[in-house]
Motif scaffolding. Structure first.
Motif, PDB file in Angstrom:
ATOM      1  N   UNK A   1      10.689   0.948  34.772  1.00  0.00           N
ATOM      2  CA  UNK A   1      11.102   1.855  33.730  1.00  0.00           C
ATOM      3  C   UNK A   1      12.354   1.296  33.048  1.00  0.00           C
ATOM      4  N   UNK A   2      12.375   1.392  31.710  1.00  0.00           N
ATOM      5  CA  UNK A   2      13.457   0.833  30.917  1.00  0.00           C
ATOM      6  C   UNK A   2      13.991   1.905  29.970  1.00  0.00           C
ATOM      7  N   UNK A   3      15.305   1.993  29.865  1.00  0.00           N
ATOM      8  CA  UNK A   3      15.963   2.842  28.888  1.00  0.00           C
ATOM      9  C   UNK A   3      16.703   1.965  27.886  1.00  0.00           C
ATOM     10  N   UNK A   4      16.608   2.315  26.600  1.00  0.00           N
ATOM     11  CA  UNK A   4      17.150   1.495  25.532  1.00  0.00           C
ATOM     12  C   UNK A   4      18.057   2.329  24.631  1.00  0.00           C
ATOM     13  N   UNK A   5      19.192   1.752  24.234  1.00  0.00           N
ATOM     14  CA  UNK A   5      20.134   2.413  23.336  1.00  0.00           C
ATOM     15  C   UNK A   5      20.569   1.424  22.269  1.00  0.00           C
ATOM     16  N   UNK A   6      20.288   1.742  20.994  1.00  0.00           N
ATOM     17  CA  UNK A   6      20.673   0.881  19.880  1.00  0.00           C
ATOM     18  C   UNK A   6      22.071   1.244  19.379  1.00  0.00           C
ATOM     19  N   UNK A   7      22.725   0.259  18.779  1.00  0.00           N
ATOM     20  CA  UNK A   7      24.003   0.472  18.126  1.00  0.00           C
ATOM     21  C   UNK A   7      24.195  -0.596  17.054  1.00  0.00           C
ATOM     22  N   UNK A   8      25.170  -0.387  16.185  1.00  0.00           N
ATOM     23  CA  UNK A   8      25.514  -1.385  15.182  1.00  0.00           C
ATOM     24  C   UNK A   8      25.062  -1.070  13.776  1.00  0.00           C
ATOM     25  N   UNK A   9      24.309   0.006  13.596  1.00  0.00           N
ATOM     26  CA  UNK A   9      23.891   0.378  12.261  1.00  0.00           C
ATOM     27  C   UNK A   9      25.040   0.954  11.455  1.00  0.00           C
ATOM     28  N   UNK A  10      24.787   1.163  10.171  1.00  0.00           N
ATOM     29  CA  UNK A  10      25.803   1.716   9.300  1.00  0.00           C
ATOM     30  C   UNK A  10      25.493   1.457   7.846  1.00  0.00           C
ATOM     31  N   UNK A  20      22.763  -5.667  14.938  1.00  0.00           N
ATOM     32  CA  UNK A  20      22.336  -4.569  15.773  1.00  0.00           C
ATOM     33  C   UNK A  20      22.264  -5.023  17.227  1.00  0.00           C
ATOM     34  N   UNK A  21      22.620  -4.124  18.128  1.00  0.00           N
ATOM     35  CA  UNK A  21      22.542  -4.393  19.553  1.00  0.00           C
ATOM     36  C   UNK A  21      21.682  -3.339  20.223  1.00  0.00           C
ATOM     37  N   UNK A  22      21.001  -3.739  21.267  1.00  0.00           N
ATOM     38  CA  UNK A  22      20.187  -2.829  22.059  1.00  0.00           C
ATOM     39  C   UNK A  22      20.502  -3.064  23.521  1.00  0.00           C
ATOM     40  N   UNK A  23      21.127  -2.085  24.145  1.00  0.00           N
ATOM     41  CA  UNK A  23      21.483  -2.170  25.552  1.00  0.00           C
ATOM     42  C   UNK A  23      20.381  -1.554  26.391  1.00  0.00           C
ATOM     43  N   UNK A  90      15.882  -2.925   2.764  1.00  0.00           N
ATOM     44  CA  UNK A  90      16.030  -2.978   4.211  1.00  0.00           C
ATOM     45  C   UNK A  90      16.483  -1.645   4.793  1.00  0.00           C
ATOM     46  N   UNK A  91      16.816  -0.690   3.945  1.00  0.00           N
ATOM     47  CA  UNK A  91      17.271   0.617   4.400  1.00  0.00           C
ATOM     48  C   UNK A  91      16.185   1.302   5.224  1.00  0.00           C
ATOM     49  N   UNK A  92      16.522   1.682   6.452  1.00  0.00           N
ATOM     50  CA  UNK A  92      15.562   2.295   7.365  1.00  0.00           C
ATOM     51  C   UNK A  92      16.274   2.646   8.660  1.00  0.00           C
ATOM     52  N   UNK A  93      15.583   3.381   9.515  1.00  0.00           N
ATOM     53  CA  UNK A  93      16.011   3.537  10.890  1.00  0.00           C
ATOM     54  C   UNK A  93      15.433   2.374  11.682  1.00  0.00           C
ATOM     55  N   UNK A  94      16.280   1.675  12.408  1.00  0.00           N
ATOM     56  CA  UNK A  94      15.866   0.516  13.183  1.00  0.00           C
ATOM     57  C   UNK A  94      15.787   0.881  14.658  1.00  0.00           C
ATOM     58  N   UNK A  95      14.689   0.504  15.287  1.00  0.00           N
ATOM     59  CA  UNK A  95      14.435   0.799  16.684  1.00  0.00           C
ATOM     60  C   UNK A  95      14.249  -0.490  17.473  1.00  0.00           C
ATOM     61  N   UNK A 116      14.060   2.938  21.975  1.00  0.00           N
ATOM     62  CA  UNK A 116      15.365   3.526  21.801  1.00  0.00           C
ATOM     63  C   UNK A 116      15.317   4.674  20.815  1.00  0.00           C
ATOM     64  N   UNK A 117      16.468   5.308  20.595  1.00  0.00           N
ATOM     65  CA  UNK A 117      16.537   6.472  19.712  1.00  0.00           C
ATOM     66  C   UNK A 117      16.645   6.098  18.241  1.00  0.00           C
ATOM     67  N   UNK A 118      16.943   4.854  17.945  1.00  0.00           N
ATOM     68  CA  UNK A 118      17.058   4.382  16.580  1.00  0.00           C
ATOM     69  C   UNK A 118      18.485   4.395  16.068  1.00  0.00           C
ATOM     70  N   UNK A 119      18.775   3.497  15.134  1.00  0.00           N
ATOM     71  CA  UNK A 119      20.070   3.456  14.471  1.00  0.00           C
ATOM     72  C   UNK A 119      19.851   3.264  12.976  1.00  0.00           C
ATOM     73  N   UNK A 120      20.563   4.040  12.169  1.00  0.00           N
ATOM     74  CA  UNK A 120      20.362   4.038  10.720  1.00  0.00           C
ATOM     75  C   UNK A 120      21.059   2.848  10.079  1.00  0.00           C
ATOM     76  N   UNK A 121      20.323   2.136   9.237  1.00  0.00           N
ATOM     77  CA  UNK A 121      20.871   1.073   8.410  1.00  0.00           C
ATOM     78  C   UNK A 121      20.663   1.465   6.954  1.00  0.00           C
TER      79      UNK A 121
END
Length: 125
Positions: A1-10, A20-23, A90-95, A116-121
Motif C-alpha cells: 500500500x502506498x500513500x502519495x502527497x503532491x506539493x509545489x503547485x502554484x 512538483x514533488x510527490x512524497x 498547462x493550467x490544471x490539477x496535477x496528480x 495523490x490528492x492533486x496540486x493546482x498549477x
C-alpha cells in the motif's frame, strides 16, 4: 500500500518554471512505476509523464515533451516533475500516481492504483 502527497503547485507566469514533488510512503515504493497526470476543468485526466522503478526508462506525452522532466529519488521516496517554459494551456490539477509492479512500466491511467490528492498549477498569460 502506498500513500502519495503532491506539493509545489502554484501560480506562475507564462514562460516560467515549477517543480512538483510527490512524497510517498510505503516500504515497496522503489518497485512501483510512477506517473504524473493532469486534469483541467471539463476535460479528461491525461498522462503527462511516467518513470519506471529504476528511473532508467521514461515517457512523455507530446504536450510536455522537451519542456518537462520526470525523475525519482528512491532513497527519499520522492518523484519529481520539473516543468519549464510553462504555457497557459498547462493550467490544471496535477496528480502523481503509482502503478503496481504487476503491470510493469505502463502509461495507461487505469493501471495506476494509488493517487495523490492533486496540486493546482495555474499559468497566467
Amino acid at each position: 500500500q502506498v500513500q502519495l502527497v503532491e506539493s509545489g503547485g502554484g501560480l506562475v507566469q507564462a514562460g516560467g518554471s515549477l517543480r512538483l514533488s510527490c512524497a510517498a510512503s510505503g516500504r515497496t515504493f522503489s518497485r512501483y512505476a510512477m506517473g504524473w497526470f493532469r486534469q483541467a476543468p471539463g476535460k479528461e485526466r491525461e498522462i503527462v509523464a511516467a518513470i519506471n522503478w529504476s528511473g532508467g526508462n521514461t515517457y512523455y506525452a507530446d504536450s510536455g515533451k522537451g519542456r518537462f522532466t520526470i525523475s525519482r529519488d528512491n532513497a527519499k521516496n520522492t518523484v519529481y516533475l520539473q516543468m519549464n517554459s510553462l504555457k497557459p494551456e498547462d493550467t490544471a490539477v496535477y496528480y502523481c500516481a503509482a502503478s503496481d509492479p504487476i503491470y510493469g512500466f505502463s502509461t495507461r491511467v487505469h493501471h495506476y492504483t494509488y493517487w495523490g490528492q492533486g496540486t493546482q498549477v495555474t499559468v497566467s498569460s
